[in-house]
Design a protein around this motif. Structure first.
Motif, short mmCIF file in Angstrom:
data_model
loop_
_atom_site.label_atom_id
_atom_site.label_comp_id
_atom_site.label_asym_id
_atom_site.label_seq_id
_atom_site.Cartn_x
_atom_site.Cartn_y
_atom_site.Cartn_z
N ASN A 27 0.70 -1.31 0.43
CA ASN A 27 0.19 -0.33 -0.08
C ASN A 27 0.59 1.36 0.07
OD1 ASN A 27 0.94 -0.53 2.40
ND2 ASN A 27 -0.92 0.20 3.46
N VAL A 28 1.78 1.00 -0.19
CA VAL A 28 2.88 1.95 -0.20
C VAL A 28 3.10 2.68 -1.61
CG1 VAL A 28 5.58 3.97 -0.02
CG2 VAL A 28 4.06 2.37 2.07
N PHE A 29 3.04 3.66 -2.23
CA PHE A 29 2.73 3.86 -3.69
C PHE A 29 4.02 5.43 -4.29
CE2 PHE A 29 -0.80 2.09 -3.00
CZ PHE A 29 -0.44 0.83 -4.09
N HIS A 30 5.09 5.71 -4.60
CA HIS A 30 5.47 6.57 -5.31
C HIS A 30 4.63 7.68 -6.05
CE1 HIS A 30 8.91 9.40 -7.37
NE2 HIS A 30 9.15 8.67 -6.64
N VAL A 31 5.00 9.30 -5.70
CA VAL A 31 3.71 9.91 -5.96
C VAL A 31 3.99 10.55 -7.07
CG1 VAL A 31 4.81 11.78 -4.27
CG2 VAL A 31 5.69 11.72 -6.25
N SER A 32 4.60 9.57 -8.29
CA SER A 32 4.87 9.55 -9.60
C SER A 32 3.45 8.27 -9.98
CB SER A 32 6.10 8.63 -10.33
OG SER A 32 6.07 7.76 -9.96
N MET A 33 3.37 7.51 -9.09
CA MET A 33 2.01 6.85 -9.86
C MET A 33 0.72 6.84 -8.94
SD MET A 33 3.94 3.06 -8.91
CE MET A 33 2.35 2.09 -9.74
N LEU A 34 0.66 8.05 -8.46
CA LEU A 34 -0.58 9.04 -7.79
C LEU A 34 -1.58 10.39 -8.60
CD1 LEU A 34 0.18 9.03 -4.09
CD2 LEU A 34 -1.10 7.36 -5.56
#
Length: 120
Positions: A30-37
């Motif tokens: 459940n942790v995502f890099h900002v480029s995926m958001l």
């Protein structure tokens, strides 16, 4: 393709966020890099409808092509390569991608049969 929106629980480091995902996705990190958001701007009239995607055990799904939108010959130096623009299930039309015609025909020949009107 984007799925969501989901509530961000907290910022993790400088470039990642931990999201509050649905319980049925408990095996997804459940942790995502900002480029995926993407940023979501709240709108009270916005009603979010989820389209069900059949996920396999390994969290993958097969993107089925629905139709061929266009055909072109790409010229590379002195070689012509036929490509087709493919519209896939669970995608928007502006997300259609160019694929090699030979590979698409091999996997999905039914997309290449066109109804022809014959006048006798």
């Amino acid at each position: 393709m984007y799925i969501g929106p989901f509530e961000d629980v907290k910022k993790v480091g400088k470039v990642a966020y931990r999201l509050n995902l649905p319980v049925r996705w408990g095996h997804v990190h459940n942790v995502f890099h900002v480029s995926m958001l993407r940023k979501y701007t709240p709108d009270p009239s916005h009603i979010i409808e989820y389209e069900a995607i059949l996920l396999q055990e390994d969290m993958t799904y097969e993107e089925q092509p629905i139709r061929i939108m266009a055909r072109e010959l790409k010229v590379l130096r002195n070689k012509e390569i036929p490509v087709v623009k493919v519209f896939r299930q669970n995608h928007m039309e502006d997300e259609a991608a160019w694929e090699l015609e030979s590979q698409m025909y091999e996997k999905y020949p039914h997309l290449f049969y066109f109804k022809l009107d014959v006048v006798l």
